[in-house]
Write an enzyme that holds these catalytic residues in place. Sequence first.
Site, short mmCIF file in Angstrom:
data_model
loop_
_atom_site.label_atom_id
_atom_site.label_comp_id
_atom_site.label_asym_id
_atom_site.label_seq_id
_atom_site.Cartn_x
_atom_site.Cartn_y
_atom_site.Cartn_z
N LYS A 67 0.84 -1.20 0.00
CA LYS A 67 0.00 0.00 0.00
C LYS A 67 0.88 1.26 0.00
O LYS A 67 1.91 1.31 0.67
CB LYS A 67 -0.90 -0.03 1.24
CG LYS A 67 -1.90 1.11 1.34
CD LYS A 67 -2.77 0.89 2.58
CE LYS A 67 -3.75 2.03 2.82
NZ LYS A 67 -4.59 1.78 4.01
N SER A 109 -9.18 2.75 3.46
CA SER A 109 -8.21 3.37 2.58
C SER A 109 -7.37 2.39 1.78
O SER A 109 -6.56 2.80 0.95
CB SER A 109 -7.29 4.28 3.39
OG SER A 109 -6.54 3.52 4.35
N SER A 144 -9.89 0.39 7.54
CA SER A 144 -9.32 0.61 6.21
C SER A 144 -8.88 -0.64 5.48
O SER A 144 -8.56 -0.57 4.29
CB SER A 144 -8.14 1.58 6.30
OG SER A 144 -8.59 2.88 6.55
#
Length: 488
Positions: free
Chosen positions: A91, A166, A190
């Site tokens: 990520k 996210s 997230s």
Amino acid sequence: MSAQPETPRGALETAAALRTGELVAEDLAERTLDAARSTGAEVGAFAHLLEELTREQARAVAERLEESRRAGSGQELADRLPLLGVPLPIKDLTQLAGAPFEAGSAALAGNIATLTDGVAQQILDGGTLTIGKTSTPEFGLPCYTEPATGAPARTPWDLDRTAGGSSGGAAAAVASGIVPLAHGSDGGGSVRIPAACCGIVGLKPSRGVISPGPHGSEGMGLVTDGILTRSVRDAAAGLDLLAGPRIGDFTPAAPAPYSYLARLDGAGAQSTPLRIGVLRAPLAAETTVHPAALRGLERALEVLRGLGHELTEIPAPFTPEDWTAFMPLWTVGAASIPLDEAQEGKLLELTRWLRERGRSYSGVDLARAFAGVQTLSRRTLEAFAPYDVVITPALAGPPARPEQLQLAEGGADFDAQRAFTPWTSTWNMLGAAAIAIPSHREVVDGTELPFGVHLGATRHGEDALLLAVAAQLEAHDPWPLVRTPHGA
């Protein structure tokens, strides 16, 4: 036609195929990069591809596998590096030296990381293929993935709807079959929110199980790294890769005396009936829960009931007003991101609003907020103590359209997010493990969409138990493994 893997192999299946020679590491790398460029562009999965790094890694994997075959040490290598050669992107909130690190923000456009975060190093040391950095919203703050620096992440079930956030890019990459698992991080849901939006598995481990060191800190104690996969076994293998304390951890968890995967394979049947609390009431906000989300919950409950687990309806342990104790921690965390004046002027509205709110709190306010969250957590865990697991819908509704969440005014945006995700942030406050898994599919507005359930542990360190329950649901009510991007 979008490029996708020939078969939807999972992470462990891919590693096994590489060891037998059924797959060749360099070929796998090229096919995955092709899919990342094509399907990945459709779903907004990647902020940056790392093609040369991936090819270099693939060559190293091929050499290592050939050496082990010649030496007859294949099993030893499999035991030591069970995910060797498996594509596993990182990520773009996590730093990898020499790679772009923009965190979805125009304030960091063009930035290149100068160090490698500990969790990224563990992923590299596991012999995986990085492929790229997955898309994230600005600094990972919202539950949707609309980065200022690239394409938005979309669920492959409906390209008009968000992949969540996210870790939205990570979820989109896994759900659309580009990679079998991906790294994520979770401060209020997230990992689990995008997993639910994309119809896959998202695991947030117990606080301290995965170290934020050596460069990061626990901060407000809300955020942990996690893993997104298409199967529970792969989630266990991913946790094995990432888990472990480091010197200086403020909230360390003792290393598990077992492999999570081995524990799952040995006790995945979970023959002992569990006490499961069924929580339907939203926690973070007053909101209406979509009937299909409740039907997804009922579907999972039917399976659990049939397996002999004891199900008990339980009330909400706190009110949405109580939940606001969480706010100072979240907003001060946003305010503490180091930015200069020029960077500050490039921020999106939600980030500005959160930082302004965060700056309004004094040190005394923050200390009171810590105490308030701890008090709320104690009260909640006391209410959950009679149960082994608490189950809720994963989200209040189907994957949202971006315009339903990303609003022009920061406060309204935040409230919309709370209403969409009324359960997930509770387990960040509690510090216990939580997992989102697919449970149901239903047509909404003419399109079939995924609905998940959320399983939350009631005691710290019960990650293995949670994986075992999730594996039961998976075994008795399997979900689709790969979703071809649909709509536009």
